[in-house]
Design a protein around this motif. Structure first.
Motif, PDB file in Angstrom:
ATOM      1  N   ASN A   1      13.670  21.476  17.824  1.00 45.31           N
ATOM      2  CA  ASN A   1      13.674  21.463  16.355  1.00 45.31           C
ATOM      3  C   ASN A   1      13.132  22.764  15.755  1.00 45.31           C
ATOM      4  OD1 ASN A   1      14.647  18.761  16.206  1.00 45.31           O
ATOM      5  ND2 ASN A   1      12.591  18.025  16.692  1.00 45.31           N
ATOM      6  N   TRP A   2      11.966  23.199  16.226  1.00 41.99           N
ATOM      7  CA  TRP A   2      11.326  24.370  15.633  1.00 41.99           C
ATOM      8  C   TRP A   2      10.708  25.256  16.718  1.00 41.99           C
ATOM      9  CZ3 TRP A   2      11.851  25.538  10.599  1.00 41.99           C
ATOM     10  CH2 TRP A   2      12.242  24.510   9.733  1.00 41.99           C
ATOM     11  N   THR A   3      10.764  26.558  16.461  1.00 43.25           N
ATOM     12  CA  THR A   3      10.023  27.542  17.242  1.00 43.25           C
ATOM     13  C   THR A   3       8.936  28.099  16.339  1.00 43.25           C
ATOM     14  OG1 THR A   3      11.870  28.141  18.683  1.00 43.25           O
ATOM     15  CG2 THR A   3      10.105  29.756  18.433  1.00 43.25           C
ATOM     16  N   SER A   4       7.681  27.911  16.745  1.00 44.97           N
ATOM     17  CA  SER A   4       6.559  28.289  15.883  1.00 44.97           C
ATOM     18  C   SER A   4       5.654  29.300  16.583  1.00 44.97           C
ATOM     19  CB  SER A   4       5.725  27.050  15.519  1.00 44.97           C
ATOM     20  OG  SER A   4       6.532  26.056  14.921  1.00 44.97           O
ATOM     21  N   PHE A   5       5.281  30.330  15.839  1.00 41.91           N
ATOM     22  CA  PHE A   5       4.235  31.254  16.272  1.00 41.91           C
ATOM     23  C   PHE A   5       3.012  30.934  15.431  1.00 41.91           C
ATOM     24  CE2 PHE A   5       8.000  33.334  17.796  1.00 41.91           C
ATOM     25  CZ  PHE A   5       7.601  33.896  18.999  1.00 41.91           C
ATOM     26  N   ILE A   6       1.957  30.470  16.094  1.00 36.35           N
ATOM     27  CA  ILE A   6       0.781  29.946  15.401  1.00 36.35           C
ATOM     28  C   ILE A   6      -0.391  30.904  15.597  1.00 36.35           C
ATOM     29  CG2 ILE A   6      -0.771  27.977  15.192  1.00 36.35           C
ATOM     30  CD1 ILE A   6       1.521  26.344  16.606  1.00 36.35           C
ATOM     31  N   ILE A   7      -0.911  31.400  14.495  1.00 32.09           N
ATOM     32  CA  ILE A   7      -2.005  32.380  14.522  1.00 32.09           C
ATOM     33  C   ILE A   7      -3.248  31.746  13.902  1.00 32.09           C
ATOM     34  CG2 ILE A   7      -2.773  34.650  13.712  1.00 32.09           C
ATOM     35  CD1 ILE A   7       0.199  35.403  13.469  1.00 32.09           C
ATOM     36  N   ARG A   8      -4.377  31.893  14.587  1.00 33.77           N
ATOM     37  CA  ARG A   8      -5.668  31.472  14.030  1.00 33.77           C
ATOM     38  C   ARG A   8      -6.500  32.720  13.775  1.00 33.77           C
ATOM     39  NH1 ARG A   8      -8.176  26.315  14.585  1.00 33.77           N
ATOM     40  NH2 ARG A   8      -6.581  24.717  14.380  1.00 33.77           N
ATOM     41  N   LEU A   9      -6.910  32.929  12.535  1.00 37.58           N
ATOM     42  CA  LEU A   9      -7.725  34.087  12.175  1.00 37.58           C
ATOM     43  C   LEU A   9      -9.007  33.628  11.492  1.00 37.58           C
ATOM     44  CD1 LEU A   9      -5.128  36.587  10.613  1.00 37.58           C
ATOM     45  CD2 LEU A   9      -6.038  36.583  12.931  1.00 37.58           C
ATOM     46  N   PRO A  10     -10.106  34.326  11.735  1.00 44.38           N
ATOM     47  CA  PRO A  10     -11.330  34.027  10.982  1.00 44.38           C
ATOM     48  C   PRO A  10     -11.181  34.509   9.540  1.00 44.38           C
ATOM     49  CG  PRO A  10     -11.665  35.939  12.381  1.00 44.38           C
ATOM     50  CD  PRO A  10     -10.296  35.411  12.722  1.00 44.38           C
ATOM     51  N   LEU A  11     -11.839  33.821   8.638  1.00 41.90           N
ATOM     52  CA  LEU A  11     -11.787  34.256   7.238  1.00 41.90           C
ATOM     53  C   LEU A  11     -12.424  35.631   7.079  1.00 41.90           C
ATOM     54  CD1 LEU A  11     -12.678  30.945   5.372  1.00 41.90           C
ATOM     55  CD2 LEU A  11     -10.422  31.974   5.709  1.00 41.90           C
ATOM     56  N   ASP A  12     -13.415  35.916   7.915  1.00 39.41           N
ATOM     57  CA  ASP A  12     -14.066  37.230   7.892  1.00 39.41           C
ATOM     58  C   ASP A  12     -14.258  37.715   9.334  1.00 39.41           C
ATOM     59  OD1 ASP A  12     -15.553  39.499   7.540  1.00 39.41           O
ATOM     60  OD2 ASP A  12     -16.938  38.601   6.070  1.00 39.41           O
TER      61      ASP A  12
ATOM     62  N   GLU B   1      -5.070  29.205   9.457  1.00 38.19           N
ATOM     63  CA  GLU B   1      -3.934  29.139  10.390  1.00 38.19           C
ATOM     64  C   GLU B   1      -2.686  29.670   9.700  1.00 38.19           C
ATOM     65  OE1 GLU B   1      -2.912  25.731  13.319  1.00 38.19           O
ATOM     66  OE2 GLU B   1      -1.557  25.434  11.591  1.00 38.19           O
ATOM     67  N   LEU B   2      -2.045  30.644  10.320  1.00 36.24           N
ATOM     68  CA  LEU B   2      -0.813  31.236   9.810  1.00 36.24           C
ATOM     69  C   LEU B   2       0.317  30.879  10.773  1.00 36.24           C
ATOM     70  CD1 LEU B   2      -2.224  34.800   9.003  1.00 36.24           C
ATOM     71  CD2 LEU B   2      -2.190  32.786   7.507  1.00 36.24           C
ATOM     72  N   ARG B   3       1.427  30.392  10.234  1.00 36.51           N
ATOM     73  CA  ARG B   3       2.541  29.982  11.070  1.00 36.51           C
ATOM     74  C   ARG B   3       3.839  30.643  10.597  1.00 36.51           C
ATOM     75  NH1 ARG B   3       0.936  24.693  13.451  1.00 36.51           N
ATOM     76  NH2 ARG B   3       3.106  24.360  14.041  1.00 36.51           N
ATOM     77  N   VAL B   4       4.621  31.124  11.552  1.00 35.55           N
ATOM     78  CA  VAL B   4       5.973  31.618  11.285  1.00 35.55           C
ATOM     79  C   VAL B   4       6.904  30.766  12.118  1.00 35.55           C
ATOM     80  CG1 VAL B   4       7.557  33.568  11.414  1.00 35.55           C
ATOM     81  CG2 VAL B   4       5.161  33.960  10.821  1.00 35.55           C
TER      82      VAL B   4
END
Length: 384
Positions: free
Chosen positions: A365-376, A304-307
């Motif tokens: 409080n927060w604005t989040s862009f949440i990315i889910r990527l497979p490891l492969d 999970e990658l979050r900005v």
């Protein structure tokens, strides 16, 4: 929705009743004919009469009861057979009526009433056909809606591109016209040149974004997958925005758990995702003092990658639309923020290519862009 049985019309009920009456009459005539023929056959053969009499006397039941009259037994058996035949003919006629109703409903849908569905219960064999018809209509309606949406999207694309190109182009032509006329002072000439150059850069940015967007949407686009150390990439991305963040008074924080987290990804395209999301936070995260770049290993298959930024929140009704091309949260299509409206669309396209997902989550409080990527991504694609 609960399905009901087919409701017969008055004419159909009369037809069903007439079918029953005709069947009963025919069966009675048939029964009478059979009884007469059998009776005549028995009377003409005395040995058969004696055999029947002997059978009745010798066959006894509990309590000493003898076999009942053969005529009555035979009539009862014929009566049971008649009921079976009557039921079969009536149910067959009823099934034919069901089929007529289905055909009528189908013609009604085919005449353009695609919001209508066949919503009654029929026999299992026909029910499967009805369910298939309803599924086919749903699929057709979805295809029509998608086609309309594509056409509308094309029209919006032309309108938006025309607007975004015409606005800076009009300014460039205007300022170049002033320069050409020679009425501007040397100071104004430099000012006009700078403005025309800035507008030309906006047009170039739009052209580049359009090219990248259409390229990513192409089915021929392939990822250049390599082993990517997430924390090192985040450090490089943050370093590229260090000066701009300092000017705006924004602190960029990096987190990766575990710190040696590594995935298979297209580094160049994933960096573009972060560049778009961070630029978006700078432009629209009004009042933000902090941007977080977070990477977490979710399980053995996903990361999970979050900005995140603590600036102004995104309205709820806009959170699902912001990934559409040219969509802006602003009510007008101003270019003061310098955006083309394609950045988040490009971001989503890159995530889709990696067989991942992206969503927006925003509160006070927060604005989040949440990315889910497979490891492969290759393994994720093979499982789909």
């Amino acid at each position: 929705m609960k399905k009901e049985r087919v409701k017969l019309t008055g004419a159909e009920k009369s037809e069903l009743f007439a079918e029953g009456v005709v069947t009963v009459i025919l069966l009675l005539l048939l029964n009478l004919s059979i009884i007469i023929l059998i009776h005549l056959a028995i009377l003409q053969d005395q040995s058969l009469v004696n055999g029947i009499y002997f059978l009745k006397k010798t066959m006894t039941f509990a309590g000493g009861y003898h076999l009942w009259s053969w005529q009555n037994i035979f009539i009862i058996l014929m009566g049971i057979g008649d009921l079976v035949v009557l039921y079969w003919r009536l149910i067959r006629r009823y099934h034919q009526m069901q089929l007529r109703h289905v055909i009528s409903e189908l013609h009604y849908i085919a005449s353009g009433h695609f919001d209508h569905r066949i919503n009654f219960r029929v026999r299992p064999e026909l029910q499967r056909v009805v369910d298939s018809i309803n599924s086919l209509v749903d699929s057709t309606v979805n295809s029509i809606n998608e086609e309309r949406a594509i056409e509308q999207s094309k029209d919006e694309l032309i309108t938006n591109v025309s607007h975004d190109i015409r606005t800076p182009l009009t300014s460039i032509i205007g300022y170049l016209g002033l320069l050409k006329s020679g009425v501007a002072s040397p100071e104004d000439q430099q000012k006009y040149i700078n403005i025309a150059y800035t507008k030309a850069e906006q047009m170039k940015s739009l052209a580049n974004d359009l090219f990248e967007y259409t390229t990513l949407k192409s089915t021929n686009t392939k990822l250049n997958l390599n082993s990517l150390h997430i924390y090192s990439m985040l450090e490089q991305v943050a370093a590229g925005f260090e000066l701009e963040a300092e000017k705006k008074g924004i602190e960029i924080e990096i987190e990766a758990r575990p710190k040696d987290l590594t995935i298979q990804a297209d580094a160049e395209k994933l960096v573009r995702v972060y560049n778009n999301l961070i630029s978006n936070a700078f432009k629209y995260g009004i009042g933000a003092t902090k941007i977080k770049l977070i990477a977490n290993l979710v399980n053995k298959r996903e990361v999970e990658l979050r900005v995140e930024n603590n600036g102004a929140p995104i309205p709820k009704d806009s959170q699902k639309k912001i990934f559409e091309r040219f969509y802006r949260v602003e009510t007008s299509r101003n270019t003061k923020t310098g955006g083309t409206g394609l950045g988040l669309s490009i971001t989503k396209s890159v995530v889709d290519l990696h067989h991942g997902t992206i969503r927006c989550q925003s509160d006070k409080n927060w604005t989040s862009f949440i990315i889910r990527l497979p490891l492969d991504p290759k393994k994720a694609k093979s499982k789909r």
